[in-house]
Design a protein around this motif. Structure first.
Motif, PDB file in Angstrom:
ATOM      1  N   GLN A   1       0.836  -1.204   0.000  1.00 25.59           N
ATOM      2  CA  GLN A   1       0.000   0.000   0.000  1.00 25.59           C
ATOM      3  C   GLN A   1       0.873   1.257   0.000  1.00 25.59           C
ATOM      4  O   GLN A   1       0.618   2.207  -0.756  1.00 25.59           O
ATOM      5  CB  GLN A   1      -0.927   0.010   1.209  1.00 25.59           C
ATOM      6  N   ALA A   2       1.909   1.278   0.855  1.00 23.78           N
ATOM      7  CA  ALA A   2       2.793   2.441   0.922  1.00 23.78           C
ATOM      8  C   ALA A   2       3.509   2.668  -0.405  1.00 23.78           C
ATOM      9  O   ALA A   2       3.680   3.810  -0.843  1.00 23.78           O
ATOM     10  CB  ALA A   2       3.805   2.256   2.052  1.00 23.78           C
ATOM     11  N   ASP A   3       3.913   1.582  -1.057  1.00 24.69           N
ATOM     12  CA  ASP A   3       4.594   1.705  -2.343  1.00 24.69           C
ATOM     13  C   ASP A   3       3.651   2.282  -3.397  1.00 24.69           C
ATOM     14  O   ASP A   3       4.061   3.117  -4.218  1.00 24.69           O
ATOM     15  CB  ASP A   3       5.110   0.334  -2.784  1.00 24.69           C
ATOM     16  N   VAL A   4       2.394   1.860  -3.386  1.00 26.01           N
ATOM     17  CA  VAL A   4       1.404   2.406  -4.324  1.00 26.01           C
ATOM     18  C   VAL A   4       1.228   3.900  -4.093  1.00 26.01           C
ATOM     19  O   VAL A   4       1.182   4.699  -5.034  1.00 26.01           O
ATOM     20  CB  VAL A   4       0.064   1.661  -4.187  1.00 26.01           C
ATOM     21  N   PHE A   5       1.119   4.304  -2.827  1.00 26.88           N
ATOM     22  CA  PHE A   5       0.958   5.722  -2.509  1.00 26.88           C
ATOM     23  C   PHE A   5       2.163   6.534  -3.003  1.00 26.88           C
ATOM     24  O   PHE A   5       2.009   7.635  -3.521  1.00 26.88           O
ATOM     25  CB  PHE A   5       0.775   5.927  -1.007  1.00 26.88           C
ATOM     26  N   ARG A   6       3.346   5.968  -2.795  1.00 27.45           N
ATOM     27  CA  ARG A   6       4.547   6.692  -3.229  1.00 27.45           C
ATOM     28  C   ARG A   6       4.564   6.887  -4.740  1.00 27.45           C
ATOM     29  O   ARG A   6       5.008   7.914  -5.246  1.00 27.45           O
ATOM     30  CB  ARG A   6       5.801   5.933  -2.795  1.00 27.45           C
ATOM     31  N   ARG A   7       4.090   5.893  -5.474  1.00 33.06           N
ATOM     32  CA  ARG A   7       4.189   5.929  -6.941  1.00 33.06           C
ATOM     33  C   ARG A   7       3.047   6.677  -7.607  1.00 33.06           C
ATOM     34  O   ARG A   7       3.242   7.321  -8.647  1.00 33.06           O
ATOM     35  CB  ARG A   7       4.268   4.499  -7.479  1.00 33.06           C
TER      36      ARG A   7
ATOM     37  N   ASP B   1       4.192   1.838   7.659  1.00 32.51           N
ATOM     38  CA  ASP B   1       3.361   3.029   7.662  1.00 32.51           C
ATOM     39  C   ASP B   1       4.189   4.302   7.778  1.00 32.51           C
ATOM     40  O   ASP B   1       3.732   5.312   8.311  1.00 32.51           O
ATOM     41  CB  ASP B   1       2.335   2.968   8.802  1.00 32.51           C
ATOM     42  N   SER B   2       5.409   4.268   7.253  1.00 33.62           N
ATOM     43  CA  SER B   2       6.321   5.395   7.431  1.00 33.62           C
ATOM     44  C   SER B   2       6.432   6.295   6.198  1.00 33.62           C
ATOM     45  O   SER B   2       7.343   7.117   6.107  1.00 33.62           O
ATOM     46  CB  SER B   2       7.716   4.876   7.807  1.00 33.62           C
ATOM     47  N   HIS B   3       5.501   6.178   5.242  1.00 27.90           N
ATOM     48  CA  HIS B   3       5.580   6.955   4.003  1.00 27.90           C
ATOM     49  C   HIS B   3       5.593   8.456   4.286  1.00 27.90           C
ATOM     50  O   HIS B   3       6.444   9.192   3.769  1.00 27.90           O
ATOM     51  CB  HIS B   3       4.402   6.592   3.097  1.00 27.90           C
ATOM     52  N   ALA B   4       4.673   8.932   5.121  1.00 28.06           N
ATOM     53  CA  ALA B   4       4.571  10.369   5.389  1.00 28.06           C
ATOM     54  C   ALA B   4       5.824  10.898   6.075  1.00 28.06           C
ATOM     55  O   ALA B   4       6.336  11.969   5.728  1.00 28.06           O
ATOM     56  CB  ALA B   4       3.336  10.668   6.232  1.00 28.06           C
ATOM     57  N   VAL B   5       6.346  10.135   7.053  1.00 24.09           N
ATOM     58  CA  VAL B   5       7.513  10.642   7.783  1.00 24.09           C
ATOM     59  C   VAL B   5       8.774  10.585   6.920  1.00 24.09           C
ATOM     60  O   VAL B   5       9.677  11.418   7.073  1.00 24.09           O
ATOM     61  CB  VAL B   5       7.721   9.894   9.120  1.00 24.09           C
ATOM     62  N   GLU B   6       8.859   9.635   6.011  1.00 28.06           N
ATOM     63  CA  GLU B   6      10.003   9.598   5.102  1.00 28.06           C
ATOM     64  C   GLU B   6       9.983  10.817   4.184  1.00 28.06           C
ATOM     65  O   GLU B   6      11.029  11.420   3.906  1.00 28.06           O
ATOM     66  CB  GLU B   6       9.972   8.308   4.282  1.00 28.06           C
ATOM     67  N   THR B   7       8.780  11.190   3.731  1.00 29.38           N
ATOM     68  CA  THR B   7       8.635  12.402   2.921  1.00 29.38           C
ATOM     69  C   THR B   7       9.026  13.629   3.729  1.00 29.38           C
ATOM     70  O   THR B   7       9.738  14.522   3.248  1.00 29.38           O
ATOM     71  CB  THR B   7       7.181  12.546   2.432  1.00 29.38           C
TER      72      THR B   7
END
Length: 301
Positions: free
Chosen positions: A75-81, A273-279
């Motif tokens: 899911q996180a990978d989809v959001f990133r892409r 679930d770290s997509h937002a914090v990585e950004t």
């Protein structure tokens, strides 16, 4: 089976209680419980043993945790892409006093302007306490003193901040070189005992066989205020007093020894679930790099 159910299960498993998972997701505990029950019904197994004070994973729960992590990673990978750029939702940011009085206000202002669909909560405190809050998932990311050794957390070098001796000009200490005999007679105001700057100060004083009166204070702003009133000498990051020095309200002392810079890191929990914090972490690096190194903050590339 929904991603809300999977994320709720993952957080209960990682944090150990429904209450902590609910707090992290800004949801109610009954909502989390309902999601877990629905997920267990769909899978046809019990995921948690609820007989104790803390929920524990069943054998089936431990097996499903690996699958949940993979699904959340997908899911996180989809959001990133494919997702629209920007940060959404509530992001809880921890920052040490030193960061809070130097670049954090400007960064938050820029962050809010660039991410109108997000809310940013700011937690200010000593680095050791923010470290504990990261492990408990009470905050999502922190800018704290490093390095740290914790397999549950990801960290990246950020910057280094010089520590200085400072005093009110009315004391006249800035008019001459301060030697060890002078320091022995001083009242020194600085950070709490458990902090890296306090321990660095004590370490250096011990190498010189000096034992001045050290007064720990749990607020950097209060340290600066007391020093400006002439109550003693402060050992603080230069960034915390840079404006006061420029305005003539404080002076940096010329001592016969120096203190090591305090290193700061970006730190956040590992997990799918770290997509937002990585950004956000990338935003921080770009923001500080654009500001450039200075006498108060030395950027680590």
């Amino acid at each position: 089976m929904t991603f809300d159910q999977i994320r709720s299960f993952y957080l209960v498993a990682v944090l150990g209680t429904y209450a902590k998972a609910a707090e992290h997701l800004n949801a109610t505990q009954p909502t989390i419980s309902a999601r877990i029950v629905a997920l267990e019904g769909r899978l046809g197994v019990k995921l948690f043993d609820r007989s104790g004070h803390r929920v524990a994973l069943t054998p089936e729960g431990r097996s499903f945790l690996r699958s949940a992590e993979k699904l959340l990673d997908i899911q996180a990978d989809v959001f990133r892409r494919f997702d629209k750029p920007g940060i959404r939702g509530i992001v809880r940011i921890g920052a040490s006093d030193t960061m809070a009085v130097t670049w954090i206000p400007s960064f938050i202002a820029e962050l809010r302007a660039a991410n109108p669909n997000a809310e940013f909560e700011l937690h200010i405190g000593p680095s050791y306490r923010l470290h504990e809050e990261l492990l408990a998932r009470k905050i999502d990311i922190a800018f704290i003193v490093g390095p740290i050794a914790s397999p549950e957390l990801i960290s990246h070098p950020l910057c280094r901040c010089p520590l200085v001796f400072t005093a009110a000009p009315s004391l006249g200490l800035h008019l001459r070189r301060i030697v060890s005999a002078d320091i022995e007679k001083m009242d020194i105001f600085t950070f709490e005992r458990m902090t890296r700057p306090h321990q660095e100060l004590v370490r250096v004083l011990r190498t010189k066989n000096l034992s001045p009166r050290i007064h720990p204070v749990n607020s950097l702003q209060t340290v600066v205020l007391m020093v400006k009133k002439g109550l003693g000498v402060g050992v603080v990051p230069f960034g915390a007093v840079e404006e006061d020095v420029a305005d003539g309200n404080l002076a940096v002392l010329n001592t016969d020894f120096s203190l090591s810079d305090t290193p700061f890191i970006i730190c956040y929990p590992s997990g799918p679930d770290s997509h937002a914090v990585e950004t956000l972490a990338q935003h921080v690096k770009e923001f500080l790099k654009a500001r450039g190194s200075s006498d108060s903050i030395r950027i680590i590339d």
